[in-house]
Design a protein around this motif. Sequence first.
Motif, PDB file in Angstrom:
ATOM      1  N   ALA A  75       0.812  -1.222   0.000  1.00 37.13           N
ATOM      2  CA  ALA A  75       0.000   0.000   0.000  1.00 37.13           C
ATOM      3  C   ALA A  75       0.842   1.268   0.000  1.00 37.13           C
ATOM      4  CB  ALA A  75      -0.935   0.012   1.204  1.00 37.13           C
ATOM      5  N   ILE A  76       2.140   1.154   0.261  1.00 33.81           N
ATOM      6  CA  ILE A  76       2.995   2.351   0.284  1.00 33.81           C
ATOM      7  C   ILE A  76       4.221   2.199  -0.607  1.00 33.81           C
ATOM      8  CG2 ILE A  76       2.240   3.047   2.591  1.00 33.81           C
ATOM      9  CD1 ILE A  76       5.006   1.950   3.578  1.00 33.81           C
ATOM     10  N   ASP A  77       4.177   1.270  -1.566  1.00 30.66           N
ATOM     11  CA  ASP A  77       5.345   1.008  -2.405  1.00 30.66           C
ATOM     12  C   ASP A  77       5.463   1.931  -3.611  1.00 30.66           C
ATOM     13  OD1 ASP A  77       3.311   0.048  -3.974  1.00 30.66           O
ATOM     14  OD2 ASP A  77       4.097  -1.992  -4.158  1.00 30.66           O
ATOM     15  N   GLY A  78       4.503   2.821  -3.814  1.00 31.57           N
ATOM     16  CA  GLY A  78       4.564   3.745  -4.947  1.00 31.57           C
ATOM     17  C   GLY A  78       3.962   3.190  -6.226  1.00 31.57           C
ATOM     18  N   LYS A  82       0.023  -3.112  -7.437  1.00 32.28           N
ATOM     19  CA  LYS A  82       0.124  -4.017  -6.296  1.00 32.28           C
ATOM     20  C   LYS A  82      -0.733  -3.402  -5.202  1.00 32.28           C
ATOM     21  CE  LYS A  82       4.832  -5.544  -7.150  1.00 32.28           C
ATOM     22  NZ  LYS A  82       6.182  -5.599  -6.578  1.00 32.28           N
ATOM     23  N   TYR A  83      -1.288  -4.234  -4.346  1.00 29.18           N
ATOM     24  CA  TYR A  83      -2.181  -3.679  -3.338  1.00 29.18           C
ATOM     25  C   TYR A  83      -2.138  -4.471  -2.047  1.00 29.18           C
ATOM     26  CZ  TYR A  83      -5.254  -7.451  -4.993  1.00 29.18           C
ATOM     27  OH  TYR A  83      -5.771  -8.665  -5.346  1.00 29.18           O
ATOM     28  N   VAL A 186      -1.566   4.343  -0.719  1.00 35.02           N
ATOM     29  CA  VAL A 186      -1.892   5.429   0.209  1.00 35.02           C
ATOM     30  C   VAL A 186      -0.698   6.387   0.221  1.00 35.02           C
ATOM     31  CG1 VAL A 186      -2.546   6.068   2.550  1.00 35.02           C
ATOM     32  CG2 VAL A 186      -3.256   3.865   1.644  1.00 35.02           C
ATOM     33  N   GLU A 187      -0.966   7.664  -0.024  1.00 35.66           N
ATOM     34  CA  GLU A 187       0.087   8.673  -0.062  1.00 35.66           C
ATOM     35  C   GLU A 187      -0.232   9.753   0.967  1.00 35.66           C
ATOM     36  OE1 GLU A 187       1.253   9.023  -4.652  1.00 35.66           O
ATOM     37  OE2 GLU A 187      -0.897   9.243  -4.251  1.00 35.66           O
TER      38      GLU A 187
END
Length: 192
Positions: A75-78, A82-83, A186-187
Amino acid sequence: MWPFRRRVRGGSGRALRRTLLVLAVAGLLVAGFLFFPLGRYVYEDVRDKLGGTAEISPTGVTASAAAPGHPASAAIDGLTNKYWGAPELGASLTCSFGTPFRLVGVVVHTGVSKEPQEFRRGARPTRADLIVETKDGTVHEKAVTFNDKPGKQTVRTGISDVVSVRLVLREAAGQGEGRPIALGEVEFFRRT
């Protein structure tokens, strides 16, 4: 003539003017004290809107549960292909930050893909609770509703001294057997 030649003492009304001035200053001080939190909120909100923003990456991420092959780190890999896959409603994703900062907004990409056909095939969140904790332990909660469509969705926050953000999934669309609820990315954005 008597009414026009009447003499007035010099200094008449001076005490009244001083009293009114002192009362006005005291009133402003009391109003400033009572409305300080509101004034500070308005001031910070204006700075958020007029200032620039920059993305900030979490130093850590954890999930209360994750479907096999869809860890919290996705969720934070950019990448939005992918999720993080939540196996059920009520699952949460917690992102922590090394240094406190002013959180002005959160951008969330829901679903398994940006492509409309792929997006509709997977389960995706439609409502969540955003729980933000500050360095002094204060917790701010906000209910968030997501549009059921691919692409980014922005949530404005405006909270100072943030150290962690938790997203708790409350409702989802497209749920089915073997379909985890997909949170693509998520950013987090801070004020510069």
